[in-house]
Scaffold this motif. Structure first.
Motif, PDB file in Angstrom:
ATOM      1  N   ASP A 169      58.312  85.169-111.458  1.00 24.02           N
ATOM      2  CA  ASP A 169      58.789  86.323-112.217  1.00 24.02           C
ATOM      3  C   ASP A 169      57.819  87.489-112.072  1.00 24.02           C
ATOM      4  OD1 ASP A 169      60.168  88.000-113.913  1.00 24.02           O
ATOM      5  OD2 ASP A 169      59.365  87.096-115.740  1.00 24.02           O
ATOM      6  N   THR A 170      57.784  88.056-110.876  1.00 28.96           N
ATOM      7  CA  THR A 170      56.865  89.145-110.572  1.00 28.96           C
ATOM      8  C   THR A 170      57.338  89.856-109.307  1.00 28.96           C
ATOM      9  OG1 THR A 170      54.567  89.697-109.972  1.00 28.96           O
ATOM     10  CG2 THR A 170      55.390  87.553-109.258  1.00 28.96           C
ATOM     11  N   GLU A 171      56.948  91.109-109.164  1.00 27.37           N
ATOM     12  CA  GLU A 171      57.240  91.824-107.921  1.00 27.37           C
ATOM     13  C   GLU A 171      56.333  91.371-106.789  1.00 27.37           C
ATOM     14  OE1 GLU A 171      58.617  96.246-108.507  1.00 27.37           O
ATOM     15  OE2 GLU A 171      56.814  95.929-109.721  1.00 27.37           O
ATOM     16  N   TYR A 172      55.186  90.796-107.157  1.00 22.59           N
ATOM     17  CA  TYR A 172      54.207  90.401-106.150  1.00 22.59           C
ATOM     18  C   TYR A 172      54.568  89.052-105.540  1.00 22.59           C
ATOM     19  CZ  TYR A 172      51.219  94.040-108.209  1.00 22.59           C
ATOM     20  OH  TYR A 172      50.705  95.219-108.660  1.00 22.59           O
ATOM     21  N   ARG A 224      51.495  91.950-116.551  1.00 21.08           N
ATOM     22  CA  ARG A 224      52.232  91.970-115.283  1.00 21.08           C
ATOM     23  C   ARG A 224      51.522  92.777-114.201  1.00 21.08           C
ATOM     24  NH1 ARG A 224      57.170  89.724-116.050  1.00 21.08           N
ATOM     25  NH2 ARG A 224      57.890  90.426-114.015  1.00 21.08           N
ATOM     26  N   SER A 268      49.370  98.259-103.484  1.00 14.08           N
ATOM     27  CA  SER A 268      50.785  98.385-103.143  1.00 14.08           C
ATOM     28  C   SER A 268      51.236  99.841-103.198  1.00 14.08           C
ATOM     29  CB  SER A 268      51.628  97.527-104.089  1.00 14.08           C
ATOM     30  OG  SER A 268      51.289  96.162-103.976  1.00 14.08           O
ATOM     31  N   GLY A 315      57.535  90.425-101.226  1.00 21.04           N
ATOM     32  CA  GLY A 315      57.713  91.458-102.244  1.00 21.04           C
ATOM     33  C   GLY A 315      56.834  92.663-101.964  1.00 21.04           C
ATOM     34  N   ILE A 316      56.174  93.172-103.023  1.00 15.66           N
ATOM     35  CA  ILE A 316      55.330  94.353-102.858  1.00 15.66           C
ATOM     36  C   ILE A 316      53.903  93.963-102.484  1.00 15.66           C
ATOM     37  CG2 ILE A 316      56.732  95.662-104.490  1.00 15.66           C
ATOM     38  CD1 ILE A 316      54.400  95.410-106.507  1.00 15.66           C
ATOM     39  N   SER A 317      53.721  92.712-102.049  1.00  8.52           N
ATOM     40  CA  SER A 317      52.384  92.248-101.661  1.00  8.52           C
ATOM     41  C   SER A 317      52.086  92.428-100.181  1.00  8.52           C
ATOM     42  CB  SER A 317      52.198  90.778-102.043  1.00  8.52           C
ATOM     43  OG  SER A 317      52.024  90.639-103.432  1.00  8.52           O
TER      44      SER A 317
END
Length: 517
Positions: free
Chosen positions: A409-412, A384, A234, A459-461
């Motif tokens: 509950d994650t940015e990914y 995380r 990412s 997200g950031i994935s």
């Protein structure tokens, strides 16, 4: 364990597209299982990319002018060659990546599926299609799919065939030329497939491979191409997105993941535990869509954990050019260092190792045991952050609601796996997860292998999608061609604008009664 034939890798080295007028340094590629030398490839420079793009632009115009059916036929012939050469191709993948043979076969099947899908759908999806014109009797409108031009593919080391050539296939079907920068550790996987595509009838300069460092070759590709496809971290994806944005060119990326598996009450625990070994430890966990977080209903957590730990303990870790090993090696000292650091950090902060936790130099220089932790918290490095190795954490939860909340509950948001009492229950859970793909009663492979469906991250994935119609259309520019017949929008018969414009407005208002308006 048989030693790969060095002559094969020396032959493949000749397919690296570099400027023959220059003198290049070389990089030694080693067999991951043993550290033995496989061969040497030239290290590309910025000038090599510039020269390759110039050749590609000339070749691309001729390639795009060929009927789509002819381009699709090249992909279909390539698919047949992959099937025929699969044993050799798996040898190459294993030698330079260190993965188990079944994981290498995943790449071969992925290439087969992608070539089959895009060769079949390209003629229809790329054909011009009619749309209703602004004034249906006067305007005849069609949308055409024009190729981007020269597509850059910056590929990773973890699935070095599938994530280089697999992304090139739809770009080629769409009429583009492609420049591939393989990871410096795994160039032979891309080169072996370039040979097969050339044998299938692809003009040589339409697909070129340039090995070399990302800071040099990758940077120049971004500065030279018309569209970029990237698979990697990412962090690097953010950098490349900014550079593409500066040039106002298109960009697509599959990036990192911290993927969850949910095991709900009523799931088949034995089946889930066995599948979780594949889901977590395919390619020694070096897979963006592999599972790193297990959320298990507390009423079945103890039983599932016992079954899962037993299945992990029974998995065969080793180096073999056959299907006797379940889990292979890490690829590099850097990966080994990261996994070791994550385990050490977690244990020092209170996590418990349920199985694994150790490097295995007795098996090879870069082996690490598949490892399961409990008691992992967000303060730990692996809590995380993506480990990208054979490390998974297991968390008991109070029920489905907590499992979904913690999974999200994650940015990914790349992939997820759900195991429930029924497919219907699994579907309800899946639709609430923030992930680009969700597998019910499996880990990742069915979603990846369904090439008719889009695959990518939230997200950031990631940005954009590979596979499906979107995986082809992203390599094209839609062009609207609208012909005006019989009369244009000038006032007819010498009518003044004061009379013509109200009439024109009346016609426009009446169009609301037409179907589809």
């Amino acid at each position: 364990m048989p030693v790969p034939d060095p002559a094969e890798f020396a032959r493949l080295s000749g397919f690296a597209a570099v400027d023959s007028a220059g003198v290049h340094a070389t990089r030694t590629i080693t067999e991951v299982f043993t550290g033995r030398e496989l061969g040497e490839v030239p290290v590309g420079a910025a000038g090599d990319v510039i020269a390759a793009v110039e050749r590609a632009r000339v070749a691309q115009a001729r390639w795009a002018a060929r009927p789509v059916a002819e381009r699709a036929a090249v992909l279909d012939r390539y698919r047949a060659l992959v099937v025929g050469e699969r044993e050799r191709l798996m040898d190459v993948i294993q030698a330079e990546s260190g993965k188990a043979r079944w994981a290498a076969q995943e790449e071969i099947m992925g290439l087969m599926f992608a070539a089959r899908y895009f060769s079949r759908v390209a003629p229809k999806l790329l054909a011009p299609h009619r749309v209703r014109g602004a004034f249906p009797l006067l305007n005849r409108a069609a949308v055409h799919a024009r190729p981007k031009g020269v597509v850059g593919v910056i590929a990773p080391w973890n699935y070095p065939m599938l994530l280089s050539i697999g992304d090139a296939l739809p770009a080629l079907a769409a009429g583009n030329a492609v420049i591939v920068k393989p990871d410096s550790q795994t160039p032979y996987s891309a080169l072996a497939n370039v040979e097969l595509l050339w044998r299938a009838g692809l003009p040589r300069e339409v697909l070129q491979v340039i090995p070399g460092p990302g800071a040099v070759v990758g940077t120049q590709i971004v500065r030279s191409c018309d569209y970029l496809m990237f698979t990697g971290s990412s962090e690097t994806g953010r950098t490349l997105a900014r550079e593409c944005g500066d040039r106002l060119i298109g960009f697509s990326a599959e990036l990192g993941g911290k993927n969850p598996m949910i095991v709900a009450r009523g799931a088949d625990l034995a089946k889930a535990a066995r599948a979780a070994v594949r889901a977590c430890f395919s390619n020694a966990g070096q897979l963006c869509i592999s599972i790193e977080r297990l959320y298990v209903d507390s009423t079945v957590a103890a039983e599932f954990t016992e079954l899962f730990v037993a299945a992990v303990r029974a998995a065969n870790l080793g180096a073999a050019y056959d299907f006797s090993a379940d889990i292979g090696s890490l690829i590099s000292p850097a990966q080994l260092e990261t996994v070791t650091a994550h385990v050490t950090d977690a244990v020092s902060k209170g996590a418990t190792v349920l199985v694994g936790g150790n490097a295995r130099p007795d098996l090879g220089p870069l082996f690490f045991e598949p490892t399961v932790l409990s008691g992992v918290t967000d303060e730990m490095e692996c809590g995380r952050n993506e480990t990208f190795g054979p490390l998974v954490s297991i968390y008991p939860v109070s029920g489905v609601e907590e499992a979904i909340a913690r999974a999200n509950d994650t940015e990914y948001g790349l992939n997820a796996s759900v195991w429930a009492a029924s497919t219907v229950d699994g579907q309800r859970i899946a639709e609430r997860l923030n992930a680009g793909t969700v597998c019910i009663d499996e880990g990742y492979a069915p979603a990846w292998g369904t090439t008719a469906a889009p695959m990518g991250g939230m997200g950031i994935s990631g940005v954009g999608r590979r596979h499906g119609p979107d995986g082809l259309s992203k390599f094209t520019e839609p062009q609207s061609v609208v012909a005006t017949r019989w009369m244009n929008l000038d006032p007819p018969f010498g009518l003044p604008q004061s009379r013509w414009q109200p009439m024109l407005m009346g016609i426009a208002r009446s169009l609301r009664f037409l179907p589809g308006r």
